[in-house]
Motif scaffolding. Structure first.
Motif, PDB file in Angstrom:
ATOM      1  N   LEU A 109       0.797  -1.223   0.000  1.00  8.91           N
ATOM      2  CA  LEU A 109       0.000   0.000   0.000  1.00  8.91           C
ATOM      3  C   LEU A 109       0.832   1.277   0.000  1.00  8.91           C
ATOM      4  O   LEU A 109       0.341   2.348  -0.372  1.00  8.91           O
ATOM      5  CB  LEU A 109      -0.940  -0.009   1.212  1.00  8.91           C
ATOM      6  CG  LEU A 109      -2.092   0.991   1.234  1.00  8.91           C
ATOM      7  CD1 LEU A 109      -2.913   0.895  -0.038  1.00  8.91           C
ATOM      8  CD2 LEU A 109      -2.975   0.745   2.445  1.00  8.91           C
ATOM      9  N   THR A 110       2.088   1.206   0.384  1.00  6.40           N
ATOM     10  CA  THR A 110       2.935   2.403   0.443  1.00  6.40           C
ATOM     11  C   THR A 110       3.137   2.988  -0.955  1.00  6.40           C
ATOM     12  O   THR A 110       3.514   2.286  -1.882  1.00  6.40           O
ATOM     13  CB  THR A 110       4.299   2.067   1.053  1.00  6.40           C
ATOM     14  OG1 THR A 110       4.109   1.525   2.361  1.00  6.40           O
ATOM     15  CG2 THR A 110       5.170   3.309   1.131  1.00  6.40           C
ATOM     16  N   THR A 134      -3.291   1.566   7.996  1.00  8.17           N
ATOM     17  CA  THR A 134      -2.262   1.534   6.962  1.00  8.17           C
ATOM     18  C   THR A 134      -2.345   2.757   6.061  1.00  8.17           C
ATOM     19  O   THR A 134      -1.327   3.326   5.664  1.00  8.17           O
ATOM     20  CB  THR A 134      -2.386   0.256   6.121  1.00  8.17           C
ATOM     21  OG1 THR A 134      -2.388  -0.886   6.993  1.00  8.17           O
ATOM     22  CG2 THR A 134      -1.237   0.124   5.143  1.00  8.17           C
ATOM     23  N   SER A 138       0.522   5.440   5.644  1.00  5.55           N
ATOM     24  CA  SER A 138       1.042   5.724   4.310  1.00  5.55           C
ATOM     25  C   SER A 138       1.073   7.221   4.040  1.00  5.55           C
ATOM     26  O   SER A 138       2.039   7.743   3.470  1.00  5.55           O
ATOM     27  CB  SER A 138       0.186   5.007   3.259  1.00  5.55           C
ATOM     28  OG  SER A 138       0.636   5.294   1.958  1.00  5.55           O
ATOM     29  N   GLN A 139       0.013   7.928   4.446  1.00  6.55           N
ATOM     30  CA  GLN A 139      -0.004   9.380   4.247  1.00  6.55           C
ATOM     31  C   GLN A 139       1.076  10.058   5.085  1.00  6.55           C
ATOM     32  O   GLN A 139       1.760  10.978   4.611  1.00  6.55           O
ATOM     33  CB  GLN A 139      -1.370   9.941   4.617  1.00  6.55           C
ATOM     34  CG  GLN A 139      -1.456  11.459   4.496  1.00  6.55           C
ATOM     35  CD  GLN A 139      -2.846  11.982   4.724  1.00  6.55           C
ATOM     36  OE1 GLN A 139      -3.698  11.960   3.852  1.00  6.55           O
ATOM     37  NE2 GLN A 139      -3.101  12.451   5.942  1.00  6.55           N
ATOM     38  N   GLN A 141       3.910   8.752   6.076  1.00  6.64           N
ATOM     39  CA  GLN A 141       5.209   8.445   5.470  1.00  6.64           C
ATOM     40  C   GLN A 141       5.451   9.287   4.226  1.00  6.64           C
ATOM     41  O   GLN A 141       6.576   9.732   3.979  1.00  6.64           O
ATOM     42  CB  GLN A 141       5.289   6.957   5.134  1.00  6.64           C
ATOM     43  CG  GLN A 141       5.375   6.052   6.351  1.00  6.64           C
ATOM     44  CD  GLN A 141       5.349   4.591   5.965  1.00  6.64           C
ATOM     45  OE1 GLN A 141       4.996   4.221   4.846  1.00  6.64           O
ATOM     46  NE2 GLN A 141       5.732   3.727   6.906  1.00  6.64           N
ATOM     47  N   ASP A 184       6.046   7.044  -6.397  1.00  6.04           N
ATOM     48  CA  ASP A 184       5.602   7.527  -5.092  1.00  6.04           C
ATOM     49  C   ASP A 184       4.466   8.521  -5.276  1.00  6.04           C
ATOM     50  O   ASP A 184       4.567   9.456  -6.076  1.00  6.04           O
ATOM     51  CB  ASP A 184       6.771   8.185  -4.360  1.00  6.04           C
ATOM     52  CG  ASP A 184       6.430   8.444  -2.908  1.00  6.04           C
ATOM     53  OD1 ASP A 184       5.492   7.819  -2.410  1.00  6.04           O
ATOM     54  OD2 ASP A 184       7.115   9.273  -2.283  1.00  6.04           O
TER      55      ASP A 184
END
Length: 670
Positions: A109-110, A134, A138-139, A141, A184
């Motif tokens: 999911l990243t 998650t 993720s946001q 990160q 990304d």
């Protein structure tokens, strides 16, 4: 000076959500300046060396498949300029039977930019919570990676002309590769579907800060706070909120500050079956100055959560739009169980609201003969047509729809899931009356065809990409034989070979108050399901009806598998199945000869291209299936380059990719 490595050049780009012309130009200038001088003199300058020209060209490439599979693979420079436009996809369906562990799936999911979630009945709360955490992580990160990139760029900027300088031998950016995915992106697109999505929505809102496209579709009546969605997603451009039953939009749709500042970025808004105040709708339109697509479908008038009976005035909202001096690309306004669109209102939409529209959405009962005649006088440049209806399929537009499809070469998107289409229009060779009897199957009989012979009418929309269609199931058109399925799959794959999104509906027939007849699409090998392998651009395939009493085997669907996944048993069983068709094909040959000798053989193809006439020669016959299987078995054949998601039956979710579908579908039948 030696040119820097690809990865160091790759990470010197400013990773903002929208491409910066200055940054892109700086990168390209640097890449040109760092080439050895002798190569610069030998190479002739091309217009494609100018970043502004390249950016303009790439602007018109809006196909994600083309971007991800072609454009970014050409060279490093093209990769750098377009990587921010490539959106990775992440899909989770709560109905899947642990074919993929959620923990393993969450690890991917990243850096994902598009998430699609389906929460059916009984979806586990712990899984929803794991997905929420998650997405939030993720946001977080992504924000940290953005900060690191910005600090790295500030440390390598010469400060004079905004150009990026690379210092060979220094390790300032050496560790970036460890924490940045190749592609990304923050979460930009979210699709929520299912019966229990209303429970997941409030939990996900804090993680939707970068969202630009949101689709919220539920199969169950619920309450939605639209103002919270718009507040949590300040960058939102495309919004769909709808239900297959009904939903209620509570509270104020927008804040006073949003109306005064006109701060919403919405370009497209679709509300389906909502219960909402018209004053709130007008405020929402005022707060979105860039709104270009407005679809208000099946507005509800009952008093479920309002103190007073909700009233809607189509003329008032049209006047409100013209007062704001807006022109839209598409507009629709319909109220459930109320008078359909009038001819005067249609004229106002055509001349004042959408003067140059190529996308039309109608309430099916609105397409009366008078309305159809009025539309026929307009230039036929429509690229998108959608007919909506509530309840059972509406059969009143069948002939008008067929004539329209046969005269609309510009049509690209057709969504008519509730406007049933007569199946006989597809039976060009009148083969529905064929009778088969084989040694390993019970007799299959259909009523003789009693239609007239005349000029054949074939769809003119050969570039059609989206098809959502329901079919009549009355009399000879009842979907009960493999011949029907072969005609349907064969016609679509030959006449519309560029289809991307296919969803076929076959609603039940109510013979009486207590009796229903359920149609059946034949998915076994002799039913011609494999004919859809011709649709090389296919991404979504949903069949909402099939025979649940048949036990499907892996060998019926093994044609979907790549050659590396086929076993010797698969090939042997397929060969055995085709051997059993010999008797049926002999019967076909006899009936074809009988038909040629009768008046039914007189076919007028009109101006149909000869190539298409040849392709449709075996429509509905087992011969067509046999030829398709031989083509699939050839060494050079490539099946479905876009790896479509396939689903069958009412619990479709987002479906599975081919290999997983074969495994899950055959398991379900065992």
């Amino acid at each position: 000076m030696q040119a820097p490595s690809f990865w160091r050049r790759f990470y010197l780009r400013n990773e903002s959500n929208s491409a910066s012309p200055t940054t892109t130009t700086s990168v390209i200038e640097h890449l040109t300046d760092t080439q050895p001088l002798q190569h610069q003199h030998q190479r002739r300058i091309s217009p494609l060396d100018i970043p502004e020209i390249l950016q303009r060209i790439f602007f018109f490439v809006d196909n994600s498949h083309t971007l991800s599979r072609t454009v970014i693979l050409v060279c490093k420079e093209w990769f750098l300029m377009n990587k921010h436009r490539v959106v990775r996809d992440w899909v989770w369906d709560s109905d899947r039977k642990d074919l993929c562990k959620l923990e393993k799936h969450l690890a991917k999911l990243t850096g994902v930019g598009r998430v699609r979630l389906h929460y059916g009945w009984g979806s586990r709360e712990d899984r929803r919570e794991a997905i929420r955490k998650t997405l939030a992580l993720s946001q977080d990160q992504f924000d940290r990676r953005q900060q690191k990139r910005n600090r790295a760029l500030q440390g390598t900027n010469d400060g004079d002309n905004g150009r990026i300088t690379i210092f060979p031998g220094r390790g300032k950016l050496k560790g970036i590769m460890r924490w940045q995915p190749i592609l990304d992106s923050p979460l930009q697109e979210l699709e929520l579907r299912g019966a229990e999505v209303y429970q997941a929505l409030p939990e996900l809102l804090p993680s939707l800060r970068y969202l630009t496209r949101f689709h919220f579709g539920t199969t169950y009546g619920c309450y939605v706070e639209l103002d919270r969605i718009l507040e949590a997603c300040p960058l939102l451009e495309h919004l769909y909120v709808g239900s297959s039953s009904d939903l209620t939009l509570i509270g104020s749709l927008v804040t006073t500050d949003q109306v005064v500042k006109s701060s919403l970025r919405l370009r497209s808004l679709t509300l389906e079956n909502p219960r909402v105040s018209q004053a709130g709708l007008e405020d929402l339109i005022s707060a979105a100055p860039t709104l270009d697509h407005l679809q208000l479908i099946g507005l509800r008038q009952d008093t479920a959560s309002f103190r007073e009976h909700v009233q809607y005035d189509r003329a008032r909202i049209m006047t409100h739009i013209t007062t704001l001096q807006r022109t839209l690309s598409s507009f629709h306004f319909s109220v459930y169980e109320e008078e359909p669109l009038t001819e005067k209102e249609l004229q106002e939409i055509v001349t004042r609201i959408c003067p140059r529209s190529q996308e039309w959405t109608f309430w099916s009962p609105s397409l009366t003969p008078v309305m159809t005649r009025c539309l026929s006088h307009l230039p036929n440049v429509v690229t998108s047509l959608e007919l909506n209806h509530i309840g059972r399929s509406y059969n009143g537009v069948d002939c008008a729809l067929h004539r329209y499809l046969c005269t609309s070469p510009s049509l690209l998107h057709l969504k008519v899931p509730k406007s049933a289409y007569l199946f006989d229009h597809l039976d060009l060779h009148r083969r529905l009356h064929y009778i088969y009897s084989g040694p390993s199957a019970k007799d299959i009989q259909a009523r003789p065809y009693t239609g007239t012979t005349g000029r054949l009418e074939i769809w003119a929309c050969r570039r059609l990409q989206t098809l959502w269609m329901a079919f009549h199931n009355q009399g000879v058109s009842l979907l009960v034989t493999p011949t029907h399925s072969r005609i349907l799959f064969g016609y679509l794959s030959r006449v519309c070979p560029q289809l991307v999104d296919v969803r076929i509906f076959a609603p039940e027939i109510h013979v009486s108050d207590r009796q229903k007849i359920h149609p059946m699409l034949e998915l076994r090998l002799h039913g011609g399901f494999c004919l859809l392998a011709r649709l090389q651009n296919l991404e979504t395939l949903q069949l909402h009806s099939f025979d649940r009493n048949i036990s499907y085997s892996r060998h019926d669907l093994s044609w979907m598998l790549p050659p590396s996944k086929l076993t010797s048993a698969d090939r042997a069983e397929r060969k055995k199945m085709m051997t059993e068709w010999v008797t049926w094909m002999e019967v076909e040959k006899i009936q074809e000869e009988w038909q040629r000798s009768s008046h039914l053989a007189t076919l007028d193809w009109g101006d149909t291209p000869p190539e298409l006439v040849q392709d449709l020669q075996h429509l509905g016959m087992l011969t067509d299936v046999k030829l398709m299987l031989r083509e699939i078995e050839s060494k050079d054949y490539r099946l479905w380059t876009r790896r479509p998601r396939i689903s069958v039956g009412p619990r479709h979710g987002f479906g599975y990719q081919a290999e997983t579908f074969v495994r899950s579908f055959t398991w379900d039948k065992q």
